[in-house]
Design a protein around this motif. Structure first.
Motif, PDB file in Angstrom:
ATOM      1  N   MET A 131       2.066   1.828  -3.563  1.00 42.79           N
ATOM      2  CA  MET A 131       1.280   2.369  -4.301  1.00 42.79           C
ATOM      3  C   MET A 131       0.935   3.824  -4.123  1.00 42.79           C
ATOM      4  O   MET A 131       0.722   4.627  -5.218  1.00 42.79           O
ATOM      5  CB  MET A 131      -0.119   1.440  -4.279  1.00 42.79           C
ATOM      6  N   GLU A 132       0.689   3.965  -2.865  1.00 43.39           N
ATOM      7  CA  GLU A 132       0.340   5.599  -2.637  1.00 43.39           C
ATOM      8  C   GLU A 132       1.424   6.385  -2.877  1.00 43.39           C
ATOM      9  O   GLU A 132       1.213   7.754  -3.326  1.00 43.39           O
ATOM     10  CB  GLU A 132      -0.143   5.458  -1.113  1.00 43.39           C
ATOM     11  N   MET A 133       2.668   6.260  -2.646  1.00 39.46           N
ATOM     12  CA  MET A 133       3.965   6.958  -2.916  1.00 39.46           C
ATOM     13  C   MET A 133       3.945   7.144  -4.340  1.00 39.46           C
ATOM     14  O   MET A 133       4.276   8.255  -4.714  1.00 39.46           O
ATOM     15  CB  MET A 133       5.142   6.390  -2.392  1.00 39.46           C
ATOM     16  N   ALA A 134       3.687   6.139  -5.139  1.00 39.00           N
ATOM     17  CA  ALA A 134       3.898   6.176  -6.772  1.00 39.00           C
ATOM     18  C   ALA A 134       2.728   7.343  -7.276  1.00 39.00           C
ATOM     19  O   ALA A 134       2.869   7.876  -8.078  1.00 39.00           O
ATOM     20  CB  ALA A 134       3.546   4.818  -7.327  1.00 39.00           C
TER      21      ALA A 134
ATOM     22  N   ASP B 100       6.742   9.385   8.198  1.00 39.90           N
ATOM     23  CA  ASP B 100       6.749   8.318   9.156  1.00 39.90           C
ATOM     24  C   ASP B 100       6.458   6.868   8.726  1.00 39.90           C
ATOM     25  O   ASP B 100       7.377   6.165   9.152  1.00 39.90           O
ATOM     26  CB  ASP B 100       5.658   8.464  10.299  1.00 39.90           C
ATOM     27  N   ASP B 101       5.934   6.867   7.645  1.00 41.62           N
ATOM     28  CA  ASP B 101       5.595   5.456   6.871  1.00 41.62           C
ATOM     29  C   ASP B 101       7.082   4.990   6.474  1.00 41.62           C
ATOM     30  O   ASP B 101       7.391   3.919   6.579  1.00 41.62           O
ATOM     31  CB  ASP B 101       5.051   5.682   5.846  1.00 41.62           C
ATOM     32  N   VAL B 102       7.729   5.807   5.857  1.00 36.45           N
ATOM     33  CA  VAL B 102       9.161   5.452   5.194  1.00 36.45           C
ATOM     34  C   VAL B 102      10.063   5.032   6.185  1.00 36.45           C
ATOM     35  O   VAL B 102      10.748   4.031   6.104  1.00 36.45           O
ATOM     36  CB  VAL B 102       9.373   6.548   4.418  1.00 36.45           C
ATOM     37  N   MET B 103      10.108   5.880   7.324  1.00 42.23           N
ATOM     38  CA  MET B 103      10.826   5.520   8.765  1.00 42.23           C
ATOM     39  C   MET B 103      10.487   4.172   8.767  1.00 42.23           C
ATOM     40  O   MET B 103      11.332   3.282   9.289  1.00 42.23           O
ATOM     41  CB  MET B 103      11.046   6.658   9.505  1.00 42.23           C
ATOM     42  N   ALA B 104       9.067   3.979   9.241  1.00 39.86           N
ATOM     43  CA  ALA B 104       8.863   2.613   9.915  1.00 39.86           C
ATOM     44  C   ALA B 104       8.917   1.541   8.935  1.00 39.86           C
ATOM     45  O   ALA B 104       9.591   0.563   9.449  1.00 39.86           O
ATOM     46  CB  ALA B 104       7.353   3.030  10.283  1.00 39.86           C
ATOM     47  N   GLU B 105       8.929   1.799   7.617  1.00 41.29           N
ATOM     48  CA  GLU B 105       9.234   0.496   6.835  1.00 41.29           C
ATOM     49  C   GLU B 105      10.667   0.348   6.239  1.00 41.29           C
ATOM     50  O   GLU B 105      11.119  -0.841   6.299  1.00 41.29           O
ATOM     51  CB  GLU B 105       8.451   0.584   5.406  1.00 41.29           C
ATOM     52  N   PHE B 106      11.398   1.463   6.285  1.00 38.64           N
ATOM     53  CA  PHE B 106      12.919   1.312   5.846  1.00 38.64           C
ATOM     54  C   PHE B 106      13.900   1.812   6.757  1.00 38.64           C
ATOM     55  O   PHE B 106      15.205   1.579   6.577  1.00 38.64           O
ATOM     56  CB  PHE B 106      12.879   2.038   4.432  1.00 38.64           C
TER      57      PHE B 106
ATOM     58  N   ASP C 284       0.819  -1.189   0.045  1.00 35.90           N
ATOM     59  CA  ASP C 284      -0.092   0.056   0.027  1.00 35.90           C
ATOM     60  C   ASP C 284       0.885   1.126  -0.057  1.00 35.90           C
ATOM     61  O   ASP C 284       0.612   2.299  -0.632  1.00 35.90           O
ATOM     62  CB  ASP C 284      -1.000  -0.095   1.155  1.00 35.90           C
ATOM     63  N   LEU C 285       1.900   1.157   0.912  1.00 32.32           N
ATOM     64  CA  LEU C 285       3.028   2.473   0.734  1.00 32.32           C
ATOM     65  C   LEU C 285       3.375   2.732  -0.663  1.00 32.32           C
ATOM     66  O   LEU C 285       3.339   4.027  -0.817  1.00 32.32           O
ATOM     67  CB  LEU C 285       3.957   2.030   1.875  1.00 32.32           C
TER      68      LEU C 285
END
Length: 549
Positions: A34-37, A59-65, A31-32
């Motif tokens: 797709m939404e970022m694209a 926050d989402d990128v930090m949590a994921e990567f 989902d991250l």
């Protein structure tokens, strides 16, 4: 080829669905991605600012990567040492307390830190800062054009031979199913008429074809979504590249690309890096993997890494020798000279000269002229009039002479080439100048009004242009792919513009869509192609493997 109204992706809802399924097979947040694209394309369109984009996904990128500690210190040191590319541009915006502080920040923040970039630091440290403009918008305000590698591709000259595809694979050692260059055929009920010229008629009826390498966008959505800055733009020449040592294979760039040009290396490549190095060393050439910054951005990608067309950065850095600067493998291999590569910001470069007057560029490519030595020998004691000259040599006829003069009359920078860059058009122009000089030395008055009238050139440059267009035709259109979405691609197309009802042809064995088919070229050669590397591995398909070191 037309976008679905319900899809954010220009390639439509079916493609968007395929991309979503692809992300679901990875270890990263679907989902991250797709939404970022979706929002990266909104940035290029001007509907969302760079700062808003980074703030939204902080926050989402930090949590994921952010906790996998890639690329951390090593990638930071490499980027800082060369001070070029997206990574260094980002670091210059960080308001830290010196070099050591910046290193510590990169250690702590891990892979996600690279993505955060100036947008995130502006959000954290300067909450009231004005939104950052897009890269393209910022460059529009800059008066310095600088070096920007790009192409002009004359689609009406493409004959579908696939020489560009095979040359790209040979040079970069691509596995079957990893294609950096496509030649797509499509049907378009709104564009079924061909050009009417002697050159076009000689070549036979032309199909609607689209040659599709990476567009090397000035404002690339694929770059915006990369959490490690593996996908980046070289500051000094505008090439959009992938640092294979930094890429983590999240495939977000593949979703965000409006053109569908990214590929994932599923398995170990067929050719090792040692073999690539040995091959080019045996040829007396330099490194074909790392560029002048020491970053691994050329040749095929290692397992688990994204790749795409690079426009041959090691050629541009002269690792293969000075004669290869300003060239690409696909351009060199194209028989009808449909691909023109060079600095698109230079008035003397091949893509600029060709785009400015396509009829002239086509004529130069197609002309078969006598060498000055042969011409001088043939003329011998012939009289200095048109009839005598044409009778004295079989190497020259009235049409060829008229075209040569028309080329000269329409050539503002005749024979001039960019500094430190190869120019095929300038070489062709010089051949014309050399042949005309022999005729003048023989005594033929090339400016005599009666002489020019015999060749339909007495009206000057306007008549010259008519002569060129009568011979070579003129493209029906000039455009950039998806130029309305604001990516600012650095490829200009001539002719065969797909209309809103255009549809890609289904594979038939003689079409140019690669889905486990054998394509028969105009030369009669069979080339086994595959569209998807994973299909090749899963199904055990034996197909074309690109190069043969």
């Amino acid at each position: 080829m037309s976008a679905d109204d319900e899809s954010f992706h220009p390639l439509g809802s079916e493609w968007e669905g395929q991309m979503e399924e692809m992300l679901e097979d990875t270890e990263y947040d679907t989902d991250l991605g797709m939404e970022m694209a979706k929002d990266a394309m909104a940035v290029t369109k001007g509907d969302l600012s760079e700062a808003e984009f980074h703030e939204k996904y902080h926050d989402d990128v930090m949590a994921e990567f952010g906790e996998d500690e890639r690329p951390t210190q090593e990638a930071y040191e490499e980027a800082k040492a060369v001070e070029e590319g997206t990574f260094s541009r980002m670091l210059e915006k960080f308001d830290g307390d010196g070099e050591e502080d910046r290193r510590n920040v990169m250690k702590k923040m891990g892979a996600g830190a690279a993505f955060l970039g100036l947008g995130a630091w502006a959000t954290v440290d300067e909450p009231d800062a004005d939104p950052e403009p897009s890269i393209a918008a910022a460059q529009e305000e800059d008066d310095d054009d600088g070096l920007q590698w790009g192409m002009t591709i004359d689609l009406e000259r493409c004959d579908g031979c696939l020489s560009c595809v095979t040359a790209c694979a040979d040079e970069n050692q691509l596995d079957s199913g990893v294609n950096w260059m496509y030649v797509l055929e499509f049907d378009d009920p709104d564009n079924e008429e061909g050009t009417e010229s002697s050159l076009a008629r000689a070549a036979g009826p032309a199909a609607n074809r689209l040659v599709r390498p990476c567009q090397h966008c000035t404002d690339a959505p694929c770059e915006k979504v990369c959490p490690t800055t593996a996908r980046h733009t070289r500051d000094y020449d505008g090439l959009v590249l992938t640092d294979y040592d930094v890429c983590i294979g999240c495939r977000y760039c593949q979703v965000a690309c409006p053109y569908g040009v990214n590929y994932f290396q599923w398995d170990e490549p067929s050719v090792s890096t040692d073999d690539i190095a040995d091959h080019y060393e045996e040829m007396g050439m330099g490194d074909h993997m790392t560029d002048d910054r020491g970053r691994w951005v050329d040749s095929r990608a290692p397992r688990g890494v994204m790749s795409k067309c690079t426009m041959c950065p090691t050629r541009q850095d002269e690792h293969m020798g000075a004669d290869f600067r300003g060239t690409t493998a696909c351009m060199d291999a194209c028989p009808p000279d449909a691909i023109q590569f060079g600095n698109v910001n230079d008035d003397l470069s091949d893509p600029t000269k060709y785009r400015r007057n396509p009829s002239r560029g086509r004529t130069l490519s197609a002309l078969s002229m006598p060498s000055p030595d042969t011409l001088e020998e043939d003329l011998g004691d012939a009289d200095a009039d048109l009839e005598s000259v044409l009778e004295a040599t079989e190497e020259l006829d009235e049409e060829t002479l008229a075209l040569m003069l028309a080329v000269e009359m329409t050539g503002e920078h005749m024979g001039e080439a960019p500094e430190d860059e190869q120019s095929m058009i300038a070489e062709y122009e010089q051949e014309v100048l050399d042949a005309l000089e022999v005729l003048e030395d023989h005594g033929l008055d090339l400016e005599d009004e009666e002489f020019l009238a015999e060749l339909d050139l007495d009206g000057g440059e306007s008549d010259a242009q008519i002569v060129l267009e009568r011979f070579a035709g003129a493209p029906s259109s000039s455009y950039q792919l998806l130029e309305d979405i604001g990516t600012n691609p650095n490829i200009q197309y001539l002719g065969n513009e797909p209309g809103p009802r255009a549809e890609q042809r289904e594979p038939t064995g003689t079409g140019a869509s690669y889905e486990q088919i054998s394509y028969t070229t105009v030369s009669g050669e069979d080339i086994d192609l595959a569209d998807n590397r994973k299909d090749v591995l899963d199904e055990g398909t034996v197909g074309w493997t690109g190069g043969s070191l």
